[in-house]
Design a protein around this motif. Structure first.
Motif, PDB file in Angstrom:
ATOM      1  N   ALA A 194       7.271  -6.264 -12.130  1.00 19.26           N
ATOM      2  CA  ALA A 194       6.706  -5.580 -10.972  1.00 19.26           C
ATOM      3  C   ALA A 194       5.649  -4.587 -11.454  1.00 19.26           C
ATOM      4  CB  ALA A 194       7.806  -4.852 -10.192  1.00 19.26           C
ATOM      5  N   LEU A 195       4.431  -4.781 -10.983  1.00 21.42           N
ATOM      6  CA  LEU A 195       3.298  -3.964 -11.410  1.00 21.42           C
ATOM      7  C   LEU A 195       3.117  -2.776 -10.479  1.00 21.42           C
ATOM      8  CD1 LEU A 195       0.897  -4.165 -13.501  1.00 21.42           C
ATOM      9  CD2 LEU A 195      -0.417  -5.192 -11.650  1.00 21.42           C
ATOM     10  N   ASP A 196       2.776  -1.609 -11.033  1.00 22.19           N
ATOM     11  CA  ASP A 196       2.239  -0.503 -10.229  1.00 22.19           C
ATOM     12  C   ASP A 196       0.731  -0.716 -10.129  1.00 22.19           C
ATOM     13  OD1 ASP A 196       4.603   0.970  -9.860  1.00 22.19           O
ATOM     14  OD2 ASP A 196       4.301   2.136 -11.692  1.00 22.19           O
ATOM     15  N   PHE A 197       0.211  -0.899  -8.910  1.00 16.77           N
ATOM     16  CA  PHE A 197      -1.238  -0.979  -8.770  1.00 16.77           C
ATOM     17  C   PHE A 197      -1.887   0.327  -9.233  1.00 16.77           C
ATOM     18  CE2 PHE A 197      -0.645  -4.317  -5.349  1.00 16.77           C
ATOM     19  CZ  PHE A 197      -1.358  -5.310  -6.011  1.00 16.77           C
ATOM     20  N   ALA A 198      -3.150   0.261  -9.613  1.00 18.68           N
ATOM     21  CA  ALA A 198      -3.914   1.459  -9.967  1.00 18.68           C
ATOM     22  C   ALA A 198      -3.820   2.479  -8.834  1.00 18.68           C
ATOM     23  CB  ALA A 198      -5.369   1.101 -10.217  1.00 18.68           C
ATOM     24  N   GLY A 199      -3.620   3.748  -9.204  1.00 21.20           N
ATOM     25  CA  GLY A 199      -3.513   4.809  -8.207  1.00 21.20           C
ATOM     26  C   GLY A 199      -2.149   4.936  -7.578  1.00 21.20           C
ATOM     27  N   HIS A 200      -1.217   4.056  -7.935  1.00 18.62           N
ATOM     28  CA  HIS A 200       0.138   4.052  -7.387  1.00 18.62           C
ATOM     29  C   HIS A 200       1.155   4.271  -8.509  1.00 18.62           C
ATOM     30  CE1 HIS A 200      -2.170   1.671  -4.441  1.00 18.62           C
ATOM     31  NE2 HIS A 200      -1.216   1.886  -3.556  1.00 18.62           N
ATOM     32  N   GLY A 201       2.311   4.797  -8.144  1.00 17.39           N
ATOM     33  CA  GLY A 201       3.407   4.907  -9.095  1.00 17.39           C
ATOM     34  C   GLY A 201       3.000   5.607 -10.379  1.00 17.39           C
TER      35      GLY A 201
ATOM     36  N   TRP B  88       0.832  -1.214   0.000  1.00 18.18           N
ATOM     37  CA  TRP B  88       0.000   0.000   0.000  1.00 18.18           C
ATOM     38  C   TRP B  88       0.860   1.255   0.000  1.00 18.18           C
ATOM     39  CZ3 TRP B  88      -1.318   3.100   4.638  1.00 18.18           C
ATOM     40  CH2 TRP B  88      -2.348   4.027   4.400  1.00 18.18           C
ATOM     41  N   LEU B  89       0.569   2.170  -0.947  1.00 20.62           N
ATOM     42  CA  LEU B  89       1.258   3.444  -1.139  1.00 20.62           C
ATOM     43  C   LEU B  89       2.698   3.288  -1.612  1.00 20.62           C
ATOM     44  CD1 LEU B  89      -0.087   5.665   1.795  1.00 20.62           C
ATOM     45  CD2 LEU B  89      -0.869   5.575  -0.577  1.00 20.62           C
ATOM     46  N   ASP B  90       3.120   2.053  -1.951  1.00 18.28           N
ATOM     47  CA  ASP B  90       4.429   1.837  -2.555  1.00 18.28           C
ATOM     48  C   ASP B  90       4.256   1.791  -4.073  1.00 18.28           C
ATOM     49  OD1 ASP B  90       5.505   1.738  -0.019  1.00 18.28           O
ATOM     50  OD2 ASP B  90       5.720  -0.438   0.033  1.00 18.28           O
ATOM     51  N   ASN B  91       5.206   1.224  -4.761  1.00 10.99           N
ATOM     52  CA  ASN B  91       5.126   1.083  -6.209  1.00 10.99           C
ATOM     53  C   ASN B  91       6.117   0.022  -6.662  1.00 10.99           C
ATOM     54  OD1 ASN B  91       7.764   2.563  -6.747  1.00 10.99           O
ATOM     55  ND2 ASN B  91       6.592   4.186  -5.722  1.00 10.99           N
ATOM     56  N   ALA B  92       6.235  -0.168  -7.965  1.00 15.23           N
ATOM     57  CA  ALA B  92       7.071  -1.235  -8.513  1.00 15.23           C
ATOM     58  C   ALA B  92       8.527  -1.128  -8.082  1.00 15.23           C
ATOM     59  CB  ALA B  92       6.967  -1.235 -10.037  1.00 15.23           C
ATOM     60  N   MET B  93       8.997   0.088  -7.787  1.00 15.43           N
ATOM     61  CA  MET B  93      10.387   0.273  -7.379  1.00 15.43           C
ATOM     62  C   MET B  93      10.679  -0.395  -6.036  1.00 15.43           C
ATOM     63  SD  MET B  93      13.073   1.529  -8.777  1.00 15.43           S
ATOM     64  CE  MET B  93      12.592   2.824  -9.923  1.00 15.43           C
ATOM     65  N   SER B  94       9.636  -0.809  -5.328  1.00 14.38           N
ATOM     66  CA  SER B  94       9.790  -1.544  -4.073  1.00 14.38           C
ATOM     67  C   SER B  94      10.649  -2.792  -4.254  1.00 14.38           C
ATOM     68  CB  SER B  94       8.401  -1.928  -3.547  1.00 14.38           C
ATOM     69  OG  SER B  94       8.465  -2.851  -2.503  1.00 14.38           O
ATOM     70  N   PHE B  95      10.672  -3.353  -5.471  1.00 10.89           N
ATOM     71  CA  PHE B  95      11.382  -4.604  -5.706  1.00 10.89           C
ATOM     72  C   PHE B  95      12.770  -4.406  -6.312  1.00 10.89           C
ATOM     73  CE2 PHE B  95       6.881  -5.725  -5.565  1.00 10.89           C
ATOM     74  CZ  PHE B  95       6.912  -6.739  -4.636  1.00 10.89           C
ATOM     75  N   ALA B  96      13.212  -3.157  -6.479  1.00 15.61           N
ATOM     76  CA  ALA B  96      14.528  -2.910  -7.072  1.00 15.61           C
ATOM     77  C   ALA B  96      15.674  -3.483  -6.236  1.00 15.61           C
ATOM     78  CB  ALA B  96      14.722  -1.416  -7.315  1.00 15.61           C
ATOM     79  N   PRO B  97      15.717  -3.276  -4.897  1.00 17.45           N
ATOM     80  CA  PRO B  97      16.819  -3.874  -4.131  1.00 17.45           C
ATOM     81  C   PRO B  97      16.838  -5.401  -4.212  1.00 17.45           C
ATOM     82  CG  PRO B  97      15.753  -2.148  -2.854  1.00 17.45           C
ATOM     83  CD  PRO B  97      14.878  -2.408  -4.048  1.00 17.45           C
ATOM     84  N   LEU B  98      15.669  -6.021  -4.206  1.00 15.31           N
ATOM     85  CA  LEU B  98      15.600  -7.481  -4.302  1.00 15.31           C
ATOM     86  C   LEU B  98      16.036  -7.942  -5.690  1.00 15.31           C
ATOM     87  CD1 LEU B  98      14.882  -9.907  -2.588  1.00 15.31           C
ATOM     88  CD2 LEU B  98      12.493  -9.627  -3.274  1.00 15.31           C
ATOM     89  N   ALA B  99      15.683  -7.179  -6.724  1.00 14.99           N
ATOM     90  CA  ALA B  99      16.129  -7.512  -8.074  1.00 14.99           C
ATOM     91  C   ALA B  99      17.649  -7.471  -8.154  1.00 14.99           C
ATOM     92  CB  ALA B  99      15.513  -6.549  -9.092  1.00 14.99           C
ATOM     93  N   ASP B 100      18.279  -6.511  -7.480  1.00 23.53           N
ATOM     94  CA  ASP B 100      19.740  -6.458  -7.437  1.00 23.53           C
ATOM     95  C   ASP B 100      20.307  -7.694  -6.749  1.00 23.53           C
ATOM     96  OD1 ASP B 100      20.010  -4.046  -8.770  1.00 23.53           O
ATOM     97  OD2 ASP B 100      19.999  -2.852  -6.936  1.00 23.53           O
ATOM     98  N   ALA B 101      19.677  -8.106  -5.648  1.00 25.96           N
ATOM     99  CA  ALA B 101      20.157  -9.266  -4.896  1.00 25.96           C
ATOM    100  C   ALA B 101      20.005 -10.563  -5.689  1.00 25.96           C
ATOM    101  CB  ALA B 101      19.405  -9.380  -3.570  1.00 25.96           C
ATOM    102  N   LEU B 102      19.072 -10.584  -6.640  1.00 29.47           N
ATOM    103  CA  LEU B 102      18.816 -11.775  -7.458  1.00 29.47           C
ATOM    104  C   LEU B 102      19.357 -11.632  -8.878  1.00 29.47           C
ATOM    105  CD1 LEU B 102      15.119 -12.313  -6.309  1.00 29.47           C
ATOM    106  CD2 LEU B 102      17.019 -13.851  -5.783  1.00 29.47           C
TER     107      LEU B 102
END
Length: 293
Positions: free
Chosen positions: A56-63, A33-47
Motif C-alpha cells: 500500500a503506497l502513500d501518495f505524494a503529499g499524503h501519509g 484523496w486525503l487518506d493514506n496506506a493505512m486505508s487498507f489495514a482492515p482489508l488486510a486483516d480480512a485477507l
C-alpha cells in the motif's frame, strides 16, 4: 494488522508505504484523496489467511510520503509517474491493482496508458477520473486553481488543541466509522507543543486545473486490457455518478458489485469487500508468477 513500513526513494521524491503480509500473490494498493496506506489495514486483516502481500503506497503529499516542491502541484499525471517508478523500484513489472476513490482514478489512467503493466484492476467507489464538461471555461479554471497553490503553501497551518477536534475535522470530510477515521489519522498527524497538525499537504485541497473531458477519459477506458472489478457502495458516491455506466459499457471485461456501505466501504465492511476480491481473483486467474518482490 499494522503493516511493515517501506520507503521508496525515487529520483524526484521520497515515497512511503506499508507492506501487509508476506504471501506470494502481490497486490499494489492505491488509497483515496486525503487518506493514506493505512486505508487498507482492515482489508488486510480480512485477507490475512490468504497467500497475499499488499503493498500500500502513500501518495505524494499524503501519509508519510514527502510533499511536492513549492510551485508544483498534485496532478494525476504526476501520480501516474510516481506509481510506475515506485513499481519499478520494488521490482514489480506487472501490477495487480487494488484501489479506492482517487487511487482508482489513478489506476484507471495507468491501466489505459500502460496496459502491458496491469494484469487486473479492482476499483472501489470510482472508475476513471471525474471529468469536466466541454463547455467549462478552462482558462478561468487554470487561472483560479494554479494561482492558489502558493497561497495555500504560505498560509499558517491550522493547529488542533486535542485529538477529538482532529477527529471531528476528519469525520466532517466524509462519513466513516470513528475507529477507521482514527486509523487514518494515526498515519496523518503530528503532535507538537502547540497541538496536533495534519501531515497531508494543504495544496491537496486545490482541485486540479487540468482534468480530462469525458471523451478523453473514455479513450483511456477503451484502451484497458486487464479485467476490472468495480465495487460500488450503496450509500457511497458511485451510484450517483451518471458518467460511470457508460464507462462500464465501454470496458472489455468488467464485473460490477454493489455492497451495503458508505464511501469507505473497504474499511467499514472489509469482510464483504474481501469476498468480492477473492471471487474476482478466482474468476480471473493470473497467467504469470507474481512472486517478484
Amino acid at each position: 494488522m499494522r503493516g511493515e513500513e517501506i520507503v521508496i526513494d525515487l529520483p524526484h521524491i521520497r515515497l512511503a508505504g506499508l507492506r501487509f503480509g508476506q504471501g506470494r500473490h502481490i497486490v499494489f494498493a492505491l488509497h483515496g484523496w486525503l487518506d493514506n496506506a493505512m486505508s487498507f489495514a482492515p482489508l488486510a486483516d480480512a485477507l490475512a489467511q490468504d497467500d497475499l502481500t499488499i503493498i500500500a503506497l502513500d501518495f505524494a503529499g499524503h501519509g508519510h510520503s514527502a510533499h511536492r516542491p513549492r510551485a508544483s502541484g498534485y496532478h494525476f499525471s504526476d501520480y501516474l509517474r510516481d506509481v510506475i517508478l515506485a513499481a519499478d523500484y520494488l521490482g514489480i513489472q506487472r501490477l495487480d491493482l487494488l484501489c479506492h476513490s482517487m487511487g482508482a482514478a489513478v489506476a484507471t489512467l495507468l491501466a489505459g496508458a500502460f496496459p502491458e503493466r496491469v494484469v487486473r484492476l479492482a476499483c472501489i467507489e470510482l472508475y476513471g477520473v471525474a471529468s469536466v464538461s466541454d463547455d467549462e471555461p478552462l482558462p478561468q479554471r487554470f487561472r483560479n486553481n494554479l494561482m492558489q497553490l502558493d497561497y495555500m503553501q504560505s498560509r499558517p497551518e491550522k493547529v488542533y488543541q486535542d485529538f477529538d477536534a482532529l477527529m471531528r475535522a476528519r469525520l466532517s470530510a466524509g462519513e466513516m466509522r470513528a475507529e477507521n477515521a482514527a486509523l487514518l489519522l494515526s498515519r496523518n498527524t503530528s503532535k507538537g507543543y502547540e497541538g496536533y497538525r495534519f501531515l497531508s499537504d494543504r495544496r491537496l485541497r486545490i482541485w486540479q486545473p487540468n482534468l480530462l473531458s469525458e471523451a478523453q477519459m473514455m479513450s483511456f477506458i477503451e484502451a484497458i486490457e486487464a479485467p476490472v472489478l468495480m465495487i460500488e457502495a450503496e450509500q457511497g458516491y458511485a451510484p450517483h455518478w451518471a458518467f460511470l455506466p457508460p464507462r462500464y459499457a465501454a470496458t472489455r471485461d468488467i464485473q460490477v458489485q454493489r455492497l451495503t456501505g458508505v464511501h469507505h466501504v473497504h474499511m467499514d465492511a472489509p469482510l464483504a469487500v474481501a469476498a468480492c476480491l477473492r471471487e474476482f481473483w478466482r474468476s480471473r486467474p493470473l497467467e504469470m508468477n507474481m512472486d517478484n518482490i
